[in-house]
Design an enzyme around this catalytic site. Structure first.
Site, mmCIF file in Angstrom:
data_model
loop_
_atom_site.group_PDB
_atom_site.id
_atom_site.type_symbol
_atom_site.label_atom_id
_atom_site.label_comp_id
_atom_site.label_asym_id
_atom_site.label_seq_id
_atom_site.Cartn_x
_atom_site.Cartn_y
_atom_site.Cartn_z
ATOM 1 N N HIS A 1 57.110 36.802 63.926
ATOM 2 C CA HIS A 1 57.128 37.504 65.209
ATOM 3 C C HIS A 1 58.467 37.358 65.927
ATOM 4 C CE1 HIS A 1 52.993 38.126 64.534
ATOM 5 N NE2 HIS A 1 52.494 37.110 65.183
ATOM 6 N N ASP B 1 53.656 42.841 60.308
ATOM 7 C CA ASP B 1 53.729 41.983 61.485
ATOM 8 C C ASP B 1 53.208 42.820 62.647
ATOM 9 O OD1 ASP B 1 54.354 40.509 63.726
ATOM 10 O OD2 ASP B 1 56.322 39.891 63.021
ATOM 11 N N HIS B 2 51.992 42.513 63.115
ATOM 12 C CA HIS B 2 51.351 43.401 64.085
ATOM 13 C C HIS B 2 52.120 43.499 65.396
ATOM 14 C CE1 HIS B 2 49.583 39.490 65.348
ATOM 15 N NE2 HIS B 2 49.612 40.038 66.534
#
Length: 513
Positions: free
Chosen positions: A261, A198-199
């Site tokens: 996110h 998850d960036h």
């Protein structure tokens, strides 16, 4: 031919140990993610001396191309997306480690070719038989690639070498599909080999939530229901769906942002102190929070969630089309581009403290932030003064576009009369620590290379996130929206989102561009 070229010297000393010798295999290497994020991130790691000297990349995509053509292509792309001046000597060293393999992910023959290619790359670059496979592809290929890697024997590891898989979101499209994908993965690999990326967790401020909470004695004692009134988490975007209309219409804002996110932001903001920063110690506490989120009944979904879809409007002075007019979107689409949710966490620390989530496309400003609003101080002392009310203190963790932290408190306005005014103390990362080129992927790629999964989701965390949104998906599917579009592009979403908080006597913290 064995590659004996040394990495060019860089003046700045490394901070931390370099990644292990390894080959990064990128499935979908011809896509936007690779040229915009992955290659610049690898270059930044090389510049910071955090990339092993014994490193290489093998890219796989359907586009017919030679390795030389691939190297020329990424050499052009890096000029646009590096975010910093490209050192020609370092780039020359770096690009010689790039290799390309054309093929279809569904073709089993490509995996035997990949196996042969990796053996040659191992020999040429001394990468010690360590591989990690990055699935930068459409989700429909995840299962196929995983199965074929397993069949080809590319995921087997021993004490001499390791094998890892990085999987981009979305990890499934609902709870059932996430469980099925986890099951498929764990047939061919162990959980410790799987890195669900998850960036958002590569962003400095997200990582700093833990440091801020647990390294500062003045904040942790008040980080609970006795002192905090509510928490707001906003992920606001000014862009529309751009060229992703056909994909986005099958997902929507809820699936696209909330199980991944936003669940990560909730868990880091609200988790109990872990016993250490060991990966599973941190992820155990995150998982506990996700399991503690109160499940919603169908009636509660109707009361505590809002969905919206943007119509045409003005964004940054330009008129933009409605969602239903975007490329690849059906003219009668019922897919939401905005979501607002009120969640409650059933544990001792957060009982009765609402967590308000909001995310959407084509909103008034681009910003991701976590806002902690504290309870108001008692008014008793000020009852015989001109002060009419006391404003609550707000602590805001700014995640993007500018990373930083701000604290709002009240101070006396100079003069003979007791008047209060708001004061903001602002900390910006760039002011204190300088501006560093950062795509958000550097830390995550480096962590994978050294075998640290702290910032990656475990199977139970992914499934817990889907458990939160599943009741919402079920109700929304049974009761399609009747009033889409219900907010104009360039605004803060539908009125019902404001009503969600106003019923509780609260308001969203809207921010200007």
């Amino acid at each position: 031919m064995l590659d004996t070229a040394e990495m060019p010297a860089i003046s700045a000393p490394p901070i931390g140990r370099p990644g292990d010798p390894c080959v990064m295999v990128i499935f979908g290497v011809a896509g936007d993610l690779t040229r915009r994020k992955l290659i610049p991130a690898l270059y930044n790691l090389a510049k910071a001396h955090l990339l092993s000297r014994e490193f290489a990349v093998v890219g796989i995509a359907r586009t017919p191309m030679s390795t030389d053509d691939f190297r020329k292509k990424i050499s052009e792309d890096i000029k646009q997306f590096a975010g910093t001046q490209v050192d020609p000597d370092l780039w020359e060293w770096f690009v010689r480690r790039m290799h390309y393999l054309p093929g279809d992910f569904r073709d089993k023959k490509i995996y035997q070719q990949l196996k042969d290619t990796l053996q040659k790359v191992d020999k040429d670059h001394s990468t010690h038989g360590n591989y990690f496979f990055y699935l930068a592809t459409a989700p429909e290929f995840f299962g196929t690639i995983i199965e074929n890697l397993g069949e080809a024997g590319l995921l087997g590891q021993d004490n001499q070498h390791w094998r890892r898989i990085i999987i981009e979101k979305p990890f499934g499209h609902d709870l059932e599909s996430a469980r099925a994908l986890n099951k498929q993965l764990l047939k061919v690999a162990e959980e410790k080999q799987v890195y669900r990326i998850d960036h958002y967790l590569g962003k400095e401020t997200v990582q700093n939530i833990l440091a801020f909470r647990f390294a500062n004695g003045i904040f942790e004692p008040v980080w609970n229901r006795r002192y905090i009134d509510h928490v707001e988490i906003s992920v606001a975007e000014t862009v529309g769906v751009e060229k992703r209309g056909s994909y986005y219409d099958t997902a929507g804002a809820l699936r696209d942002m909330v199980p991944n996110h936003m669940m990560q932001l909730i868990s880091l903001t609200s988790m109990e102190p872990p016993i250490s920063f060991q990966a599973d110690a941190v992820r155990d506490e995150q998982a506990k929070i996700l399991h503690a989120i109160q499940p919603m009944s169908a009636e509660e979904v109707l009361r505590r969630t809002v969905r919206g879809q943007y119509g045409e409007g003005i964004v940054e002075g330009q008129r933009v089309p409605a969602y239903r007019e975007e490329e690849g979107v059906p003219p009668d689409s019922r897919t939401e581009t905005f979501v607002a949710i009120k969640l409650l966490i059933d544990n001792w620390r957060w009982a009765d403290v609402p967590f308000y989530l909001r995310t959407g496309k084509r909103l008034a400003a681009r910003s991701t932030q976590v806002m902690i609003q504290f309870r108001r101080a008692p008014f008793v002392l000020f009852r015989d003064t001109p002060v009419e009310n006391l404003m609550p203190n707000q602590l805001v963790l700014h995640i993007q576009p500018e990373e930083g932290i701000s604290l709002r408190f009240a101070a006396k306005v100079p003069g003979p009369v007791m008047r209060l005014g708001p004061v903001d103390m602002n900390f910006a990362y760039a002011d204190y620590f300088g501006q560093q080129p950062n795509t958000g992927y550097e830390r995550l790629l480096h962590d994978c290379m050294i075998g640290d999964p702290t910032l990656f989701q475990r199977a139970d965390m992914v499934e817990a996130g889907w458990c939160v949104v599943s009741p919402i998906l079920d109700v929304w599917k049974a009761l399609p929206p009747r009033n889409f579009p219900n907010y104009a592009a360039g605004t803060w979403g539908p009125k019902e989102a404001d009503d969600l908080l106003e019923r509780d006597g609260r308001r969203w913290r809207n921010f200007e561009k």
